[in-house]
Every structure is written in structure tokens, then in C-alpha cells.
Design an enzyme around this catalytic site. Structure first.
Site, short mmCIF file in Angstrom:
data_model
loop_
_atom_site.label_atom_id
_atom_site.label_comp_id
_atom_site.label_asym_id
_atom_site.label_seq_id
_atom_site.Cartn_x
_atom_site.Cartn_y
_atom_site.Cartn_z
N SER B 74 0.82 -1.22 0.00
CA SER B 74 0.00 0.00 0.00
C SER B 74 0.85 1.28 0.00
O SER B 74 1.41 1.61 -1.02
CB SER B 74 -1.08 0.03 1.08
N HIS B 79 5.04 14.02 6.07
CA HIS B 79 4.97 15.47 5.85
C HIS B 79 5.64 16.11 7.06
O HIS B 79 5.29 15.76 8.19
CB HIS B 79 3.52 15.95 5.71
#
Lengths: 149, 149
Positions: B74, B79
Site C-alpha cells: 500500500s 509530511h
């Protein structure tokens, strides 16, 4: 957003929003169509006011697609299980210029989903002065049935 | 995993695991170093037993990095907000051959995080016979302090 830990005061700074969406009962065919899903996810990003930077999609054998759209505001991903008529999507954004619910509304319809479930998480919570961090994620969960997207 | 809605019986099928991790108090410098973060995320995927397929990283001006590692199982994203010493990571896996907590343990140390917060979500819940879908995400939340990673 409702906090999982029910704090008595709202956080002063939340750096990102993370929309976790489950789409059940999706239309046959679409969940295994890489090109259709890529176009759909790029359109969803744009409808949310996000700026796509790059898209990477992969089709698995015998079925299923995974895709990531990197946007200037963070990311949008999809993983599909055609055999379960199910798609998992997450949409991470920072700043205040994007509208993730618009992406959800578009995707729910485009996938032909009979019902969906949304969880919204606040990411990077800082209480009080900058540098003092909170350690609880907060979120709200909602179910959507037919015609309630 | 603990269910948010406290069902009376466990779901029979869960298609994916989604680890949502917050890293606070990270070491200076690392959160703005694209190459170091890319190498770190690829190593984290491998330590979890995942198979990296592609990595896309982007550095923002004046600071901050976004990155996605697409894995056969997946995805893994990051971030960073160097000005807050904070990194947001999510790690979505399907199947039973990956160990996301190993990625967390590695990343917590590699980022030099003083404390972290984890939320584990079960994605794609199907109760009973195939095709009958649940609509609740389930998850558990934990905080980690210094030395408790």
C-alpha cells in the site's frame, strides 16, 4: 471536529487535516480500472481546490489498484478491493485553501458507493505557544448512506 | 484493536491496517533534509517487511518536505514541519506480512522524536459473510514519551 479525548479547550494550532474515507458497495468495474481511477482522483483533488503535483498508480494481479496523488498541499491516496466492492481513501491537506469534503462528495458519486464512512483527524496539534505540543489526535466519525453524501 | 463503537463481536474481515503517527520534538535539521528523509522512509518500509515500489519526495520553500513511498502492500507517507519540530506519518498496509510497529520504532529513533502519538485504524471492515460491510472504523490510540518507543 470532536476530540477523542474531549479536551476542555480547543487546540490553538492544527497543522493538517486528514480525511479517512471508506467507500462500500461501489459500482462494478470501476475499482479495477486504473485509468478511470487515476482520472477520478486527479479530478477529486482539483474539486477540493488542491494542486496535483504527481500521480502514481499501480494495478495488482489478479485485481485491485493502488494510487497516490501528490498534491502541493500533501497527498490523496486510494486502494481498491474490487472483490469486496470497497475502496479506502485518505486525503491529507495542510493550510486552509482546500475543501476535502468536496473531494468526498465527488468520489462517493463517481465510485457509485452505496454507503461510506468518514473519519476526520486533526494532525499536528499544538496547544498554547508554538513549540508546546499536544499528543492527542482528535477526530470525528460519520456514516453516510444512500443519498446522504 | 479497540473499536471506537465498541461492537459486541469482532469483525470477521479487516482488509487493511492504517497507522497514523505523530512525531513531536524531532531533532533539528533532519526534517528539512529531503535525501535523509527519503532514505529513512525506504529503510522504515523495509524494516516493516514491506516492499518499496517507488518513492516520490518534494521539498517546499522555505522549508518542509513531503514524501510518499509506494509499497507493494500500500503506502507510507511523511509530511514535515521543521518550524514545529513535527512530522506526520501514515502507513497503510494490507495482508499479514508487514509489521508497521517496526517502522514506527525505527522512525521514532531516526527522527530523534521526544514523544509521539499513534492511532491504529482498521480499514475495510466486513462483518459476517463477504459482501456484508461494516461502516465503523475501529482504532486504538497510544502516546509514547521519551524512552517508551
Amino acid at each position: 471536529m470532536q476530540s477523542l479525548s474531549a479536551p476542555t479547550s480547543p487546540p490553538s494550532t492544527v497543522l493538517g487535516q486528514h480525511l479517512i474515507a471508506e467507500y462500500y458497495g461501489c459500482a462494478p468495474g470501476v475499482l479495477d480500472d486504473l485509468e478511470a481511477l487515476k482520472e477520478m482522483m486527479l479530478a477529486a483533488a482539483q474539486k477540493a481546490g488542491a494542486t496535483p503535483v504527481k500521480a502514481e498508480f499501480h494495478r495488482f494481479m489478479p485485481q485491485g489498484v493502488s494510487g497516490v496523488v501528490i498534491i502541493a498541499e500533501s497527498h490523496l491516496t486510494i486502494h481498491t478491493w474490487p472483490e469486496y466492492a470497497y475502496a479506502a481513501i485518505d486525503f491529507f491537506t495542510c493550510g486552509h485553501s482546500t475543501y476535502p469534503m468536496r473531494a468526498h462528495e465527488f468520489l462517493s458519486q463517481a465510485l457509485g458507493s452505496s454507503h461510506s464512512h468518514l473519519l476526520t483527524l486533526a494532525r499536528g496539534i499544538f496547544d498554547g505557544e508554538k513549540g508546546a505540543s499536544g499528543t492527542e489526535a482528535s477526530g470525528s466519525a460519520r456514516d453516510y448512506g444512500p443519498g446522504k453524501t
